[in-house]
Design a protein around this motif. Structure first.
Motif, PDB file in Angstrom:
ATOM      1  N   VAL A  91       0.822  -1.317  -0.049  1.00 15.90           N
ATOM      2  CA  VAL A  91       0.015  -0.090   0.092  1.00 15.90           C
ATOM      3  C   VAL A  91       0.898   1.167  -0.073  1.00 15.90           C
ATOM      4  O   VAL A  91       0.540   2.385  -0.797  1.00 15.90           O
ATOM      5  N   VAL A  92       1.899   1.214   0.841  1.00 20.39           N
ATOM      6  CA  VAL A  92       2.935   2.334   0.714  1.00 20.39           C
ATOM      7  C   VAL A  92       3.513   2.612  -0.789  1.00 20.39           C
ATOM      8  O   VAL A  92       3.617   3.784  -1.322  1.00 20.39           O
ATOM      9  N   ILE A  93       3.830   1.647  -1.309  1.00 24.45           N
ATOM     10  CA  ILE A  93       4.400   1.820  -2.652  1.00 24.45           C
ATOM     11  C   ILE A  93       3.379   2.400  -3.657  1.00 24.45           C
ATOM     12  O   ILE A  93       3.701   2.961  -4.581  1.00 24.45           O
ATOM     13  N   SER A  94       2.004   1.871  -3.434  1.00 23.20           N
ATOM     14  CA  SER A  94       0.911   2.078  -4.217  1.00 23.20           C
ATOM     15  C   SER A  94       0.552   3.591  -4.013  1.00 23.20           C
ATOM     16  O   SER A  94       0.501   4.280  -4.990  1.00 23.20           O
ATOM     17  N   ALA A  95       1.017   4.190  -2.751  1.00 27.61           N
ATOM     18  CA  ALA A  95       0.747   5.224  -2.188  1.00 27.61           C
ATOM     19  C   ALA A  95       1.539   6.409  -3.141  1.00 27.61           C
ATOM     20  O   ALA A  95       1.231   7.499  -3.492  1.00 27.61           O
ATOM     21  N   PHE A  96       2.944   6.109  -2.989  1.00 24.20           N
ATOM     22  CA  PHE A  96       3.716   7.012  -3.888  1.00 24.20           C
ATOM     23  C   PHE A  96       3.539   7.166  -5.377  1.00 24.20           C
ATOM     24  O   PHE A  96       3.460   8.206  -5.961  1.00 24.20           O
ATOM     25  N   TYR A 134      -9.312  -8.663 -12.088  1.00 23.11           N
ATOM     26  CA  TYR A 134     -10.268  -7.527 -11.675  1.00 23.11           C
ATOM     27  C   TYR A 134      -9.493  -6.231 -11.846  1.00 23.11           C
ATOM     28  O   TYR A 134     -10.458  -5.403 -12.438  1.00 23.11           O
ATOM     29  N   LEU A 135      -8.408  -6.037 -11.924  1.00 25.09           N
ATOM     30  CA  LEU A 135      -7.762  -4.632 -12.348  1.00 25.09           C
ATOM     31  C   LEU A 135      -8.033  -4.255 -13.667  1.00 25.09           C
ATOM     32  O   LEU A 135      -8.579  -3.228 -13.762  1.00 25.09           O
ATOM     33  N   GLY A 136      -7.785  -5.171 -14.688  1.00 27.84           N
ATOM     34  CA  GLY A 136      -7.932  -4.902 -15.986  1.00 27.84           C
ATOM     35  C   GLY A 136      -9.449  -4.675 -16.099  1.00 27.84           C
ATOM     36  O   GLY A 136      -9.885  -3.998 -17.129  1.00 27.84           O
ATOM     37  N   SER A 137     -10.431  -5.768 -15.647  1.00 25.88           N
ATOM     38  CA  SER A 137     -11.786  -5.409 -16.102  1.00 25.88           C
ATOM     39  C   SER A 137     -12.368  -4.156 -15.521  1.00 25.88           C
ATOM     40  O   SER A 137     -12.921  -3.674 -16.107  1.00 25.88           O
ATOM     41  N   GLN A 138     -11.781  -3.639 -14.385  1.00 23.26           N
ATOM     42  CA  GLN A 138     -12.187  -2.386 -13.935  1.00 23.26           C
ATOM     43  C   GLN A 138     -11.815  -1.335 -14.733  1.00 23.26           C
ATOM     44  O   GLN A 138     -12.938  -0.296 -14.907  1.00 23.26           O
ATOM     45  N   PHE A 139     -10.777  -1.286 -15.700  1.00 25.77           N
ATOM     46  CA  PHE A 139     -10.199  -0.232 -16.364  1.00 25.77           C
ATOM     47  C   PHE A 139     -11.192  -0.089 -17.599  1.00 25.77           C
ATOM     48  O   PHE A 139     -11.472   0.954 -18.006  1.00 25.77           O
ATOM     49  N   TRP A 140     -11.744  -1.261 -17.944  1.00 25.21           N
ATOM     50  CA  TRP A 140     -12.785  -1.289 -18.983  1.00 25.21           C
ATOM     51  C   TRP A 140     -14.187  -0.700 -18.566  1.00 25.21           C
ATOM     52  O   TRP A 140     -14.843  -0.059 -19.054  1.00 25.21           O
ATOM     53  N   ALA A 141     -14.554  -1.111 -17.372  1.00 24.69           N
ATOM     54  CA  ALA A 141     -15.624  -0.813 -16.491  1.00 24.69           C
ATOM     55  C   ALA A 141     -15.802   0.738 -16.276  1.00 24.69           C
ATOM     56  O   ALA A 141     -16.951   1.441 -16.168  1.00 24.69           O
ATOM     57  N   MET A 142     -14.529   1.554 -16.153  1.00 30.49           N
ATOM     58  CA  MET A 142     -14.650   2.819 -15.926  1.00 30.49           C
ATOM     59  C   MET A 142     -14.492   3.493 -17.353  1.00 30.49           C
ATOM     60  O   MET A 142     -14.832   4.733 -17.374  1.00 30.49           O
ATOM     61  N   MET A 160      -1.429   4.063 -13.000  1.00 32.75           N
ATOM     62  CA  MET A 160      -2.757   3.810 -12.245  1.00 32.75           C
ATOM     63  C   MET A 160      -2.743   2.468 -12.020  1.00 32.75           C
ATOM     64  O   MET A 160      -3.445   1.761 -11.084  1.00 32.75           O
ATOM     65  N   ALA A 161      -2.560   1.752 -13.333  1.00 30.07           N
ATOM     66  CA  ALA A 161      -2.763   0.077 -13.046  1.00 30.07           C
ATOM     67  C   ALA A 161      -1.796  -0.572 -12.049  1.00 30.07           C
ATOM     68  O   ALA A 161      -2.263  -1.535 -11.203  1.00 30.07           O
ATOM     69  N   THR A 162      -0.637  -0.302 -12.008  1.00 31.81           N
ATOM     70  CA  THR A 162       0.475  -0.656 -10.958  1.00 31.81           C
ATOM     71  C   THR A 162      -0.214  -0.005  -9.404  1.00 31.81           C
ATOM     72  O   THR A 162      -0.217  -1.084  -8.918  1.00 31.81           O
ATOM     73  N   THR A 163      -0.374   1.281  -9.374  1.00 31.59           N
ATOM     74  CA  THR A 163      -1.033   1.443  -8.000  1.00 31.59           C
ATOM     75  C   THR A 163      -2.283   0.743  -7.633  1.00 31.59           C
ATOM     76  O   THR A 163      -2.206   0.272  -6.558  1.00 31.59           O
ATOM     77  N   TYR A 164      -3.129   0.618  -8.397  1.00 31.43           N
ATOM     78  CA  TYR A 164      -4.567   0.084  -7.811  1.00 31.43           C
ATOM     79  C   TYR A 164      -4.289  -1.485  -7.871  1.00 31.43           C
ATOM     80  O   TYR A 164      -4.997  -2.165  -7.155  1.00 31.43           O
TER      81      TYR A 164
END
Length: 300
Positions: free
Chosen positions: A9-14, A195-203, A237-241
């Motif tokens: 989560v810390v790496i993601s936050a950066f 789920y990450l990839g699916s979510q990007f299409w969903a947005m 964004m993809a790496t972060t989430y």
């Protein structure tokens, strides 16, 4: 939370703070930047989505999962649109903390309603984080009054926060359905990437519909013109989430993940000062201190 989940989560936050700096530097493009960003990330992950579905079976996932995915995508679109318009109204040092910290209490309340238990100390930590959020937009402590927050920038930041609250709660529930279906075939981490990839299409698709219905078709051309920085931001964004979703698979209560993600506020403020040359005030220092203390309280 485990030490591995905290590290992710810390790496993601950066990284999250980093792509927000890119978004702020491209603020003139507005929603176009986030349209191009989500489209680039979705396209890059599409081969993986096909492989995953072929592995578990194209008809294996229940209808409830797809419904939750759609709701999450709409919430993500609300978050990105709110963020885009907020950045047109105020500094990243004002908007970013508001958009990131406000969901802490919202998600805490939502997860409590779903039956997850939170200690009194964790609630106190959430409150301290939110108080820190209130100090960050101010130049002087004397400005701490209601009208200091009555502006379009903060309003759009609130819209972004509502979107964040929605997708944070929905994503945890959707991952549970996904893992229950695929765990006999693939590890949970594989499902998190799917789920990450699916979510990007969903947005992406709701964003396209929203831009078309709002009469801002010129944003499609704007998106094409800034595809290179948008693609970079999309990867971030993809790496972060993706890291956040991994952390969710290691943590029962999503509100703790959301609280820890607010360390990105500190990263965002520092980046805004050193990269975008934004101002630093004592109020922001106090706000950062409150956020740090709140994180310690909520995670110990």
């Amino acid at each position: 939370m485990s030490i591995w989940a905290i590290g992710l989560v810390v790496i993601s936050a950066f990284l999250h703070a980093g792509w927000n700096i890119l978004g702020k530097s491209n603020q003139s493009s507005g929603p176009a930047f986030f349209l191009a960003t989500s489209g680039a990330a979705a396209t890059l992950l599409t081969p993986y989505l096909i492989w995953y579905l072929a592995t578990i079976g194209f008809d294996a996932l229940p209808a409830t999962f797809w419904q939750l995915l759609l709701v999450s995508g709409i919430c993500q679109m609300i978050y990105l649109v709110g963020l885009a318009y907020a950045y047109k109204q105020a500094d990243i040092g004002v908007i970013y903390p508001m958009a990131r910290a406000l969901p802490v209490l919202m998600v805490g309340l939502g997860t409590a309603l779903l039956g997850y238990e939170l200690k009194a100390q964790q609630w106190l930590g959430f409150v301290v984080i939110t108080v820190g959020c209130l100090f960050v937009p101010l130049a002087r402590f004397s400005e701490l009054r209601l009208k200091a927050y009555l502006n379009l920038g903060v309003l759009w930041a609130l819209v972004a926060a509502i979107g964040t609250t929605g997708y944070s709660i929905v994503d945890k529930e959707a991952l549970l359905y996904l893992n229950q279906t695929a765990s006999d075939v693939l590890d949970d981490q594989y499902s998190a990437v799917f789920y990450l990839g699916s979510q990007f299409w969903a947005m992406f698709f709701p964003m396209v519909i929203w831009i078309y219905l709002s009469g801002n078709s010129q944003e499609f051309g704007n998106a094409a013109a800034i595809i290179k920085p948008s693609a970079l931001a999309g990867v971030m964004m993809a790496t972060t989430y993706g890291l956040v979703l991994f952390a969710m698979t290691m943590t029962d209560n999503v509100s703790l993940v959301v609280a820890l993600r607010q360390i990105s506020i500190i990263f965002g403020l520092l980046m805004g000062i050193y990269i975008l040359k934004e101002q630093w005030y004592r109020t922001r220092a106090v706000g950062v201190l409150c956020i740090a203390v709140g994180l310690i309280l909520s995670l110990t």
